[in-house]
Design a protein around this motif. Sequence first.
Motif, short mmCIF file in Angstrom:
data_model
loop_
_atom_site.label_atom_id
_atom_site.label_comp_id
_atom_site.label_asym_id
_atom_site.label_seq_id
_atom_site.Cartn_x
_atom_site.Cartn_y
_atom_site.Cartn_z
N PHE A 292 0.87 -1.18 0.00
CA PHE A 292 0.00 0.00 0.00
C PHE A 292 0.90 1.22 0.00
O PHE A 292 1.78 1.35 0.87
N PHE B 224 -1.80 -1.16 -3.92
CA PHE B 224 -3.00 -0.37 -3.71
C PHE B 224 -2.61 1.01 -3.20
O PHE B 224 -1.52 1.18 -2.63
N SER B 225 -3.53 1.94 -3.32
CA SER B 225 -3.35 3.24 -2.69
C SER B 225 -3.49 3.05 -1.18
O SER B 225 -4.31 2.25 -0.72
N ASP C 77 -4.94 4.89 0.68
CA ASP C 77 -6.32 5.27 0.99
C ASP C 77 -7.27 4.08 1.00
O ASP C 77 -8.36 4.16 1.56
N GLU C 78 -6.87 2.98 0.37
CA GLU C 78 -7.71 1.78 0.30
C GLU C 78 -7.38 0.77 1.41
O GLU C 78 -7.93 -0.34 1.40
N ASP D 152 -8.19 0.43 4.57
CA ASP D 152 -9.31 -0.06 5.38
C ASP D 152 -10.21 -1.04 4.64
O ASP D 152 -10.76 -1.95 5.25
N THR D 153 -10.34 -0.88 3.34
CA THR D 153 -11.22 -1.78 2.59
C THR D 153 -10.49 -3.02 2.06
O THR D 153 -11.05 -4.11 2.04
N GLN D 154 -9.24 -2.86 1.64
CA GLN D 154 -8.51 -3.97 1.03
C GLN D 154 -7.84 -4.90 2.05
O GLN D 154 -7.74 -6.10 1.80
#
Length: 138
Positions: free
Chosen positions: A84, A115-116, A118-119, A121-123
């Motif tokens: 990330f 991934f960014s 920013d992702e 929490d979701t990824q």
Amino acid sequence: MKLPDLPDPKSTPKSRYKERRDWLCEQLDTDSVAILVGNRCQVRNKNINFRFRQDHDFYYYTGFIEPDSVAVIRPGHIHPFALFVLPKDEEAETWFAARTGIKAALETFGADLAFSIDELDTQLPQLFETRENIYLVD
């Protein structure tokens, strides 16, 4: 558990970091995931940051020297290394520094997935899958 020797970081090839991650995967069982958290930029005043230095453990396994990054290592997975990172941002790069970005995280640093930040929490929960042992190095 003895860690492999650390060579001169200026001459360390990308394959050396992969060897280190592979060694870490051998130490963990396939029901595990290791999360390595890189250092964050620290603001000195207003929009001036202190000089950045990456966390040693994070750098040792990834070779990645940019702030605000997280590595996920999953032993026995087809895509064991996820990274990330801060996404490319022309305006932020004008004022602070160039960023590697997601595409180069894959190509330059050998991440299997990128991934960014920013992702996160979701990824991140999806990367755990059904693994029960989570090791956090922050």
